[in-house]
Design an enzyme around this catalytic site. Structure first.
Site, PDB file in Angstrom:
ATOM      1  N   GLU A  52       0.947  -1.272  -0.131  1.00 59.04           N
ATOM      2  CA  GLU A  52       0.164  -0.155   0.140  1.00 59.04           C
ATOM      3  C   GLU A  52       0.671   1.425   0.215  1.00 59.04           C
ATOM      4  O   GLU A  52       0.519   1.909   0.763  1.00 59.04           O
ATOM      5  CB  GLU A  52      -0.680  -0.305   1.460  1.00 59.04           C
TER       6      GLU A  52
HETATM    7  C1  LIG Z   1       2.256  -9.762   0.071  1.00 64.33           C
HETATM    8  C2  LIG Z   1       2.039  -8.460  -0.868  1.00 64.33           C
HETATM    9  C3  LIG Z   1       1.231  -7.929  -1.133  1.00 64.33           C
HETATM   10  C4  LIG Z   1       0.829  -7.358  -1.976  1.00 64.33           C
HETATM   11  N1  LIG Z   1      -0.657  -6.710  -2.504  1.00 64.33           N
HETATM   12  C5  LIG Z   1      -0.388  -5.745  -3.185  1.00 64.33           C
HETATM   13  C6  LIG Z   1      -1.887  -5.688  -4.330  1.00 64.33           C
HETATM   14  O1  LIG Z   1      -2.664  -6.325  -3.815  1.00 64.33           O
HETATM   15  N2  LIG Z   1      -1.726  -4.840  -5.312  1.00 64.33           N
HETATM   16  C7  LIG Z   1      -0.355  -4.460  -5.682  1.00 64.33           C
HETATM   17  O2  LIG Z   1      -1.167  -3.941  -6.464  1.00 64.33           O
HETATM   18  N3  LIG Z   1       0.325  -4.063  -5.204  1.00 64.33           N
HETATM   19  C8  LIG Z   1       0.468  -4.744  -4.171  1.00 64.33           C
HETATM   20  N4  LIG Z   1       1.957  -5.456  -3.466  1.00 64.33           N
HETATM   21  C9  LIG Z   1       2.804  -4.448  -4.139  1.00 64.33           C
HETATM   22  C10 LIG Z   1       3.298  -3.249  -3.205  1.00 64.33           C
HETATM   23  O3  LIG Z   1       2.282  -2.532  -3.357  1.00 64.33           O
HETATM   24  C11 LIG Z   1       4.564  -3.159  -3.614  1.00 64.33           C
HETATM   25  O4  LIG Z   1       5.671  -4.031  -3.264  1.00 64.33           O
HETATM   26  C12 LIG Z   1       5.143  -2.008  -2.871  1.00 64.33           C
HETATM   27  O5  LIG Z   1       4.536  -0.803  -3.657  1.00 64.33           O
HETATM   28  C13 LIG Z   1       6.562  -1.270  -3.322  1.00 64.33           C
HETATM   29  O6  LIG Z   1       7.426  -1.430  -4.179  1.00 64.33           O
HETATM   30  P1  LIG Z   1       8.055  -2.599  -5.144  1.00 64.33           P
HETATM   31  O7  LIG Z   1       7.910  -4.239  -4.491  1.00 64.33           O
HETATM   32  O8  LIG Z   1       9.071  -2.507  -6.744  1.00 64.33           O
HETATM   33  O9  LIG Z   1       9.484  -1.889  -4.570  1.00 64.33           O
HETATM   34  P2  LIG Z   1      10.180  -0.372  -4.905  1.00 64.33           P
HETATM   35  O10 LIG Z   1       8.988   0.609  -5.379  1.00 64.33           O
HETATM   36  O11 LIG Z   1      11.539  -0.944  -5.700  1.00 64.33           O
HETATM   37  O12 LIG Z   1      11.049   0.049  -3.499  1.00 64.33           O
HETATM   38  C14 LIG Z   1      12.366  -0.514  -2.924  1.00 64.33           C
HETATM   39  C15 LIG Z   1      12.407   0.803  -2.244  1.00 64.33           C
HETATM   40  O13 LIG Z   1      12.728   1.683  -2.076  1.00 64.33           O
HETATM   41  C16 LIG Z   1      11.988   2.568  -1.707  1.00 64.33           C
HETATM   42  N5  LIG Z   1      12.176   3.855  -2.642  1.00 64.33           N
HETATM   43  C17 LIG Z   1      10.943   3.241  -3.854  1.00 64.33           C
HETATM   44  N6  LIG Z   1      10.880   4.779  -4.592  1.00 64.33           N
HETATM   45  C18 LIG Z   1      11.048   5.760  -3.677  1.00 64.33           C
HETATM   46  C19 LIG Z   1      11.367   6.622  -3.557  1.00 64.33           C
HETATM   47  N7  LIG Z   1      10.327   7.252  -5.094  1.00 64.33           N
HETATM   48  N8  LIG Z   1      11.475   7.827  -2.877  1.00 64.33           N
HETATM   49  C20 LIG Z   1      12.479   7.197  -1.736  1.00 64.33           C
HETATM   50  N9  LIG Z   1      12.089   5.408  -1.395  1.00 64.33           N
HETATM   51  C21 LIG Z   1      11.623   5.447  -3.098  1.00 64.33           C
HETATM   52  C22 LIG Z   1      11.002   2.071  -1.076  1.00 64.33           C
HETATM   53  O14 LIG Z   1      10.227   2.477  -0.321  1.00 64.33           O
HETATM   54  C23 LIG Z   1      11.538   0.875  -0.483  1.00 64.33           C
HETATM   55  O15 LIG Z   1      12.429   0.735   1.138  1.00 64.33           O
HETATM   56  C24 LIG Z   1       2.607  -6.599  -2.870  1.00 64.33           C
HETATM   57  C25 LIG Z   1       3.266  -6.676  -2.443  1.00 64.33           C
HETATM   58  C26 LIG Z   1       3.629  -7.728  -1.800  1.00 64.33           C
HETATM   59  C27 LIG Z   1       5.106  -8.082  -0.532  1.00 64.33           C
END
Ligand SMILES: Cc1cc2nc3c(=O)[nH]c(=O)nc-3n(C[C@H](O)[C@H](O)[C@H](O)COP(=O)(O)OP(=O)(O)OC[C@H]3O[C@@H](n4cnc5c(N)ncnc54)[C@H](O)[C@@H]3O)c2cc1C
Length: 579
Positions: free
Chosen positions: A438
């Site tokens: 989220e």
């Molecule tokens: C169990 C689980 C359930 C989920 N359920 C859903 C779902 O139902 N629907 C859905 O659409 N998604 C879902 N997600 C996805 C989830 O919302 C994303 O994993 C999350 O938004 C982070 O994106 P990412 O994993 O690509 O991490 P990244 O975006 O790659 O982030 C990695 C790190 O970098 C930081 N970061 C990235 N960009 C920035 C920035 N601009 N400024 C500062 N810090 C930054 C982040 O805070 C984090 O610490 C789920 C994920 C999991 C693990």
């Protein structure tokens, strides 16, 4: 490893922090009379503890499995979900015209709080469905509402939220799933959806007759980035206008993720349009999808902050029971040399009280936020803006509380906490996800300092600070924290560069959240002193004091991090950091 529903504390928070009597004074929420509120809180507590909690462990050990494209859940989940729908719990806050009870969001939060304390992984299913209801209620066409809403409101069908793709996580604007208009034939006016989504919670399962996927995608020629994203309704089975289920849509779960926790929640890689025939309908206007999805995300963010409270409650209860039972050593400061239960040792006391104070603080912030959402729904623009400001505080700090308390829960258990058999480890593993999904907590903090703090030229933030300042004169440490927050906010708005604001954002977010939680706990303590919630008369003053005297001063200690700026963070370049 069961638990006792925290009904008395929930009722106190609903009364004092959500202000349920004020809500019930409006015609729209007139049904939220004290007897009904009590019946809901106690009824869902009994249901969750009796029907969903016993499935928490088996959900963790067996988890969800994908077999020939079908998601299988451990025995008992299907029956427990059917009972949940049959008893009408999904419909608490749903719109009356679509079969809902139209009660305040604060009461829906109580329903979800109990379900998630019982079984977090399972509770994600209704959380997403309730979010889908909100998105369609606000942005769906009359036809979409007529076909889908009543079934989502009852819980007969479930909802999902599809944003994430391999290259598009925090950066939702990078998504590539496409939606191509269909010009003629049976599906004329609809779209063909094609693409892959990852991490989709409850993306496939058989607990409901249909699954309504809300999918973000791009139409041909749409602008780059987040301005070119539209929202689509993509059902697993294509229904007629009257809701009769027809042909299976061209979408499937390719695989399930193997996760650290929430094993009973199927987290799916979803493929849309393998055969070029995945049919979706546009929700709202083209290229306006992110705004529509934000309706769903706002309530989901509140519910994810609440998940921290849910896990904290469960972990705390288990730790206290263990600490009352486990005997080790005499108490050092006592003349009696007989070994005592570990809860008698000062450091275990510290952990237990900390767990209680953080959990109750998180709950106070949760219901305060929910009450502001409800006031916003009643047309109070200031309350709506305040809720917008509070959402990142609750999501980030609430989920951090879940982690800290469940980690303390393991510590209280000592070595047994590290052993899966004890069950304490599950809470800790489950608690690791709310700070990530989220929008990560880092993204929440960025939202606070770049979007929420500047609302109305800082007026929304200033009004909150002023109200807290007026109401905390009898709590000096809290008053000091409020002053710190107000000053940091002013500095961020006026003088700080964007890099400096973002560098201090997480610390600032924690400080603000602790301030609001402390303020809401103070209000609870006053109410209890005035005779409210007699069952809490003994414990509440102590937990509030602990929060104000131990946790609030720690939050003040974050000042240096909040205001230190980005300079130090960039002193080493990215390569040197790895060296
Ligand atoms: C169990 C689980 C359930 C989920 N359920 C859903 C779902 O139902 N629907 C859905 O659409 N998604 C879902 N997600 C996805 C989830 O919302 C994303 O994993 C999350 O938004 C982070 O994106 P990412 O994993 O690509 O991490 P990244 O975006 O790659 O982030 C990695 C790190 O970098 C930081 N970061 C990235 N960009 C920035 C920035 N601009 N400024 C500062 N810090 C930054 C982040 O805070 C984090 O610490 C789920 C994920 C999991 C693990």
């Amino acid at each position: 490893m069961s638990y006792t529903p925290a009904s008395a504390d929930q009722l106190l928070a609903i009364k004092v922090n959500a202000g349920i009597a004020g809500l019930a004074a409006h015609e729209r929420y007139a049904a939220a009379e004290p007897e009904l509120v009590e019946a809901i809180v106690e009824g869902i507590g009994a249901f969750a503890a009796g029907e969903w909690a016993p499935l928490n462990r088996i959900g963790d050990t067996e988890g969800a499995r994908l077999e020939n494209g079908v998601v299988r859940l451990p025995d008992g989940f299907a029956e427990a979900y059917r009972a949940y729908v049959a008893q009408g719990w999904n419909a608490i806050a749903g719109p009356v015209e679509h079969g809902g009870q139209g009660l305040p969001f604060a009461l829906a939060c109580a329903v979800l709080e109990n379900l998630g304390t019982a079984n977090l992984a399972f509770s994600l299913l209704p959380i997403l469905t309730v979010g889908a209801v909100e998105a369609l209620e606000h942005h769906g066409s009359a036809g979409q509402q007529a076909t889908y809403l009543s079934r989502l409101v009852s819980g007969e069908w479930s909802g999902t939220m599809n944003l994430t793709e391999p290259q598009a996580g925090s950066d939702v604007g990078a998504l590539r799933t496409t939606a191509t208009p269909i010009g003629e034939g049976e599906h004329s006016g609809k779209y063909r959806i094609a693409g892959q989504k990852i991490f989709i919670t409850w993306g496939e399962h058989e607990l409901t007759a249909n699954i309504v996927h809300l999918v973000l995608a791009r139409t041909p020629g749409s602008p780059e980035g987040s301005r070119g994203i539209s929202l689509f309704l993509v059902p697993k089975f294509l229904p007629d206008a009257d809701g009769t289920l027809g042909q299976r849509n061209d979408l499937r779960a390719v695989s399930l993720e193997h996760k650290l926790g929430i094993h009973a929640s199927p987290t799916c890689v979803m493929s849309y349009g393998d055969h070029g025939n995945c049919i979706g309908e546009l929700v709202g206007r083209e290229n306006d999808g992110l705004r529509a999805m934000f309706t769903m995300m706002n309530s989901a963010r509140i519910n994810v902050g609440a998940q921290g409270v849910m896990l904290a409650e469960r972990a705390m209860q288990q730790a206290i029971a263990y600490a009352q039972d486990r005997v080790q050593s005499p108490r050092a400061g006592s003349p009696d040399r007989a070994p005592v239960a570990i809860i008698e040792h000062p450091d275990v006391r510290r952990m237990v009280l900390r767990m209680k104070a953080l959990t109750e603080g998180g709950r106070a912030l949760l219901y305060y936020t929910a009450g502001q959402v409800d006031r916003g729904t009643l047309g109070d623009g200031d309350a709506k803006a305040r809720a917008d400001l509070l959402v990142p505080l609750l999501k980030a700090w609430g989920s951090d509380v879940g982690m800290e308390v469940s980690s303390l829960g393991i510590q209280v258990h000592g070595g047994m906490g590290f052993i899966e058999e004890s069950g304490a480890a599950q809470h800790f593993r489950d608690a690791r996800i709310p700070p990530i999904y989220e929008g990560t907590n880092g993204i929440q903090a960025a939202d606070l300092v770049t979007r929420k703090l500047p609302l109305d030229n800082g007026g929304v933030f200033a009004a909150l600070m002023a109200e807290m300042e007026r109401d905390t004169a009898d709590a000096p440490a809290l008053a000091g924290l409020v002053k710190d927050c107000a000053e940091i906010g002013g500095w961020m708005l006026r003088d700080a560069s964007l890099d400096d604001r973002l560098a201090g954002s997480v610390a600032f977010c924690t400080m603000c959240a602790v301030a609001v939680a402390g303020w809401q706990l103070l209000r609870q303590a006053r109410a209890v002193e005035a005779g409210e919630a007699p069952a809490l008369a003994e414990t509440k003053p102590v937990t509030v004091r602990f929060f104000l005297e131990r946790i609030v001063p720690e939050a003040r200690g974050l000042l240096a991090s909040a205001t230190g700026g980005a300079g130090l963070l960039y002193q080493l370049d990215a390569k040197a950091l790895g060296g």
